[in-house]
Design an enzyme around this catalytic site. Structure first.
Site, short mmCIF file in Angstrom:
data_model
loop_
_atom_site.label_atom_id
_atom_site.label_comp_id
_atom_site.label_asym_id
_atom_site.label_seq_id
_atom_site.Cartn_x
_atom_site.Cartn_y
_atom_site.Cartn_z
N ALA A 59 47.53 65.83 3.48
CA ALA A 59 47.74 64.46 3.05
C ALA A 59 48.60 63.68 4.04
CB ALA A 59 48.40 64.45 1.68
N ILE A 97 49.36 64.25 7.41
CA ILE A 97 49.07 64.04 8.83
C ILE A 97 47.97 63.00 8.98
CG2 ILE A 97 48.31 65.12 10.96
CD1 ILE A 97 49.47 67.71 9.94
N ASP A 115 45.50 32.23 42.30
CA ASP A 115 45.08 31.52 43.51
C ASP A 115 44.43 30.22 43.07
OD1 ASP A 115 45.79 33.31 45.46
OD2 ASP A 115 44.00 34.52 45.16
N ASP A 137 42.57 37.94 46.51
CA ASP A 137 41.23 38.20 47.02
C ASP A 137 41.24 38.79 48.43
OD1 ASP A 137 42.19 35.88 48.10
OD2 ASP A 137 40.60 34.59 47.37
N ASP A 184 46.31 40.71 50.27
CA ASP A 184 46.81 40.50 48.91
C ASP A 184 47.09 41.80 48.17
OD1 ASP A 184 46.86 37.79 49.09
OD2 ASP A 184 44.88 37.48 48.22
N ASN A 206 40.24 62.17 2.61
CA ASN A 206 40.80 61.68 3.87
C ASN A 206 39.73 61.40 4.91
OD1 ASN A 206 43.42 61.43 3.34
ND2 ASN A 206 44.12 63.19 4.52
P1 ATP Z 1 43.82 30.10 47.95
O1 ATP Z 1 44.00 28.77 47.33
O2 ATP Z 1 42.99 30.99 47.11
O3 ATP Z 1 45.08 30.71 48.46
P2 ATP Z 1 43.08 29.20 50.56
O4 ATP Z 1 41.71 29.19 51.15
O5 ATP Z 1 43.82 27.94 50.45
O6 ATP Z 1 42.87 29.92 49.19
P3 ATP Z 1 43.66 30.93 52.72
O7 ATP Z 1 42.29 31.52 52.68
O8 ATP Z 1 44.82 31.78 53.02
O9 ATP Z 1 43.97 30.23 51.37
O10 ATP Z 1 43.58 29.74 53.75
C1 ATP Z 1 44.74 29.11 54.20
C2 ATP Z 1 44.40 27.87 54.99
O11 ATP Z 1 43.67 28.21 56.15
C3 ATP Z 1 43.52 26.89 54.24
O12 ATP Z 1 44.25 26.00 53.47
C4 ATP Z 1 42.80 26.18 55.36
O13 ATP Z 1 43.60 25.13 55.89
C5 ATP Z 1 42.66 27.25 56.42
N1 ATP Z 1 41.35 27.89 56.36
C6 ATP Z 1 40.75 28.46 55.30
N2 ATP Z 1 39.56 28.97 55.60
C7 ATP Z 1 39.38 28.73 56.92
C8 ATP Z 1 38.34 29.03 57.85
N3 ATP Z 1 37.25 29.68 57.50
N4 ATP Z 1 38.50 28.61 59.12
C9 ATP Z 1 39.61 27.98 59.49
N5 ATP Z 1 40.62 27.68 58.69
C10 ATP Z 1 40.52 28.03 57.41
#
Ligand code: ATP
Length: 746
Positions: free
Chosen positions: A293, A295, A339, A614, A618, A707
């Site tokens: 009873a 347990i 993000d 991502d 990170d 039970n």
């Molecule tokens: P999150 O908001 O998710 O942090 P994010 O794209 O702003 O994303 P990062 O990917 O670290 O963060 O990018 C940082 C910065 O680098 C951006 O704000 C942009 O100015 C520049 N950037 C992002 N992607 C490219 C790319 N493919 N080529 C050149 N510059 C880039």
């Protein structure tokens, strides 16, 4: 000959493949012949073993003992064996149910792992597609980029500054730079694994750059397969709640045994001096009924079932749980750091504005300095920011294919979120060499010394610089993501493609502004968060003004003073920041290591913190967070592998929904436990008081039967209850709070 000693053409020939990989048909054929690309799993427990494990429970052992005693009395007194049969039947049913439920829970978890299974980019029929990594075969040509887990052993065909971390194989944690050229050996000696610079191996990860490689060994033929003959399946550890419950069960068992012994003793004493064998057996059976009873045999099972069903439920809502503990922790989340791009916004960018003296040159620079490309229908494929740029150039009458034919890419410094820019170097039709750089305006501008005024490059004066920064701010204030384009003319091919060598003395071309609309459901999710006493925090690599504009639109902050940049953060010491963290809800221009600081500061405040991520860098912040959240679509393998939960749709609202589900699951488990303990206690009282009054109202078999039927089903029903209406209106539960908090004992 070893593939790393061969020239690339010979490797392709050896694998009976082509520069553009296999055909889908050939790949299917090879998959059928050679089996899936995965390591063998450790041996699973057999059915019999699982059943025996179920029996090794103190409660079941007591029952088996009772059956034994009943059996002996039946033989001695010539009574029927009904008791024995029923008790054993109950033991059997209990065991079978246990095994069934256990395997059901296991299957649920396995199904989730399937959803979260690793994928790879591969060329089939000359086209780039994404397949499950276990469907790869030798001869497949795969594409690798920063953050990817290497899915099989492969020989590199093309390598753009690719660095690979091979610690799992070589123990060396410093990433190794790779190359595409064939290796040479002296006098036929083999090259040790760590020195095979033109190979990548299963179990390692790409941390920088990108490349293309042809698979030379898959599945158990890989180096990993040879080391780990079979992969012992990581056992799912128990959640804190399950551990606490197990402890509780053990304490209860001991307590119950004590009470039973006590009753047994009292009864014997009462009979003294006329103790008969029959009397002893009767008393023993009373004590056993009491144990039966008291347990709560369904406890562990119910918790397991509710947890595994909750996990399945969450996956239907796009939140894939990778560690069972996350379910419980989610329920007490107090801070959600997210993000911006893709999670709070749609990550569907479109260039809407530009600033510069030569739009065509700007568009050309931006498109050439991107890895995105156009498909047959002129749709851009690749990373959203870059897709926007390639589409923009196409709209300006310059499809990427044509641009590339005229200016072939000969080298590059890939994008990384520390530098916030990338550069590509091209040889033009006339033989001249030109470099394009694109990235965050503040960063790129720091490396510019000249300004393209429409005809020629003139010195970049302070006034021009200020004008550009103002234009940048004006666009950012309207929530646009702004990128800057720049160029550099080379006399001849640069000697190397390191960022330090390329990214200086640049000539500014112009700015592009793109919108990235917020996700329609994000605003409501933020509101829900706030009502539930959870603090939403936005973290982004983007410009402060863009971040503030978007955060205001979403309702995360009400004024700009609640936002801070990564560089300001660098000026604050860890101690001060721990004090001040509560002031800020938006972090702009952050680098991955800032995320770790943010998580640590909140944790120091004793807050249960979720953190999304991502990119390759990170992983540390995800690991540090109480609930690490990986992105299913844009996330890299590295982050997904360390995450506690993966969002199949990269959506912030999904995290909030998962928190609600986490709260519901915990609530329901508590309800089931309360029910089980209360009903068992009532049974004990009923038997105990009757015994004291000298009645034997129920025999153990009766109680057992009652039970078995009445405990499990109502408890399960409670476990499946819908969420209470106010579930997202309460404050988060305190993570240290026990199951009996809030007067449950009473
Ligand atoms: P999150 O908001 O998710 O942090 P994010 O794209 O702003 O994303 P990062 O990917 O670290 O963060 O990018 C940082 C910065 O680098 C951006 O704000 C942009 O100015 C520049 N950037 C992002 N992607 C490219 C790319 N493919 N080529 C050149 N510059 C880039």
């Amino acid at each position: 000959m070893q593939e790393y000693l061969l020239e690339r053409e010979n490797v392709i020939e050896q694998q009976n493949s082509s520069e553009n990989g296999l055909s889908a048909q050939e790949a299917a054929l090879r998959l059928e012949q050679n089996g899936k690309n995965r390591l063998k799993e450790g041996r699973k427990a057999t059915l019999a073993e699982r059943f025996l494990r179920q029996l090794a429970d103190p409660m079941i052992l007591i029952l088996i003992a009772a059956a034994g005693v009943s059996g002996i009395t039946a033989v001695c007194s010539g009574e029927s064996f009904a008791d024995v049969v029923i008790i054993l039947l109950v033991v059997l049913i209990n065991g079978i149910l246990g095994v069934l439920q256990e395997s059901k829970a296991e299957r649920a978890i396995e199904a989730l792992q399937e959803i979260a299974a690793a994928t790879s980019k591969v060329l089939r029929d000359g086209r780039q597609i994404i397949v499950r990594s276990e469907e790869l075969v030798t001869g497949d040509v795969i594409l690798l980029e920063a953050g990817d887990a290497v899915p099989a052993d492969a020989r590199i065909l093309e390598c753009a500054s690719m660095k690979v971390e091979e610690a799992a194989l070589t123990g060396e944690s410093v990433p190794v730079s790779k190359k595409e050229e064939a290796l040479r050996t002296e006098d036929g000696k083999d090259v040790p694994l760590g020195d095979r610079k033109n190979m990548v191996y299963m179990g390692s990860t790409v941390v920088y750059g990108r490349g293309r490689a042809i698979i030379t060994a898959a599945g158990m033929d890989t180096q990993m397969g040879k080391i780990a003959d079979s992969l012992a399946k990581a056992k799912e550890s128990q959640t804190p709640l399950q551990q606490r419950l197990n402890q509780l069960s053990r304490i209860l068992s001991v307590l119950v045994l004590g009470i039973c012994l006590f009753i047994f003793g009292v009864d014997l004493f009462r009979m003294y001096p006329e103790i008969s064998a029959g009397g002893i057996v009767d008393t023993f059976m009373v004590a056993v009924s009491l144990a039966v009873a008291a347990i709560p045999e369904g406890l562990a099972t119910v918790v397991t079932i509710v947890l595994s069903m909750g996990v399945t439920n969450m996956s239907k809502k796009n939140a894939v749980i990778r560690k069972l503990t996350a379910v419980e922790t989610l329920g007490c989340a107090q801070v959600i750091c997210s993000d911006k791009t893709g999670t709070l916004t749609q990550n569907r960018m479109t260039v809407t504005e530009y600033k510069g003296k030569d739009e065509k040159l700007l568009a050309r620079a931006m498109a050439l300095c991107s890895d995105a490309r156009l498909d047959e229908k002129n749709q851009a494929v690749g990373e959203p920011t870059e897709c926007a740029l390639v589409s923009y150039a196409c709209k300006c009458g310059m499809p990427k294919g044509e641009l590339e034919a005229e200016a072939v890419r000969i080298g590059e410094a890939p994008f990384d979120s520390m530098r916030k820019m990338m550069s590509t170097v091209h040889r033009q039709k006339d033989g001249s060499v030109i470099q394009f750089t694109k990235g965050a305006p503040d960063e790129v501008l720091k490396r510019c010394t000249r300004f393209f005024d429409g005809k020629e490059a003139v010195p970049l004066t302070n006034r021009l610089r200020e004008e550009i920064l103002e234009a940048n701010k004006a666009m950012a204030d309207r929530a646009l993501r702004v990128l800057c384009g720049a160029m550099r003319i080379w006399e001849k091919e640069p000697e190397g493609y390191e960022p330090e060598r390329l990214e200086k003395g640049l000539c500014y071309i112009g700015l592009t502004g793109m919108i990235d609309p917020v996700r329609p459901e994000a605003k409501a999710a933020i509101e829900e968060c706030k009502a539930a006493g959870i603090r939403p925090v936005m973290i982004t690599g983007d410009h402060l003004d863009t971040a503030v504009a978007i955060a205001m639109e979403l309702g995360i902050i009400t004024d700009a003073s609640q936002a801070i940049t990564g560089s300001r953060l660098d000026e604050i010491s860890d101690e001060d920041f721990a004090e001040e963290a509560e002031k800020y809800s938006v972090y702009a221009r952050v680098q991955p290591e800032h995320k770790v600081r943010i998580v640590k500061a909140w944790k120091k405040k004793g807050k249960i913190t979720a953190m999304t991520g991502d990119g390759v860098n990170d992983a540390p912040s995800i690991k540090n967070a109480d609930i690490g959240v990986g992105m299913g679509i844009t996330g890299t393998d590295v982050t997904k592998n360390v995450a506690d939960m993966v969002l199949a749709d990269d959506n912030f609202a999904t995290i909030v929904a998962a928190v609600g589900e986490g709260r519901r699951i915990y609530d329901n488990i508590r309800k089931s436990i309360q029910f089980l303990l209360a009903s068992n206690l009532a049974e004990v009282l009923a038997i105990f008081s009757a015994t004291l009054m000298g009645f034997t109202i129920l025999k153990p078999v009766h109680l057992l039967w009652i039970n078995l039927i009445t405990d499990c089903f109502p408890a399960l029903a409670l476990g499946m209850e819908e969420a209470e209406e106010d579930i997202m209106k309460r404050r988060p539960r305190d993570s240290g709070e026990g199951i009996f908090a809030g007067g449950t004992w009473l």
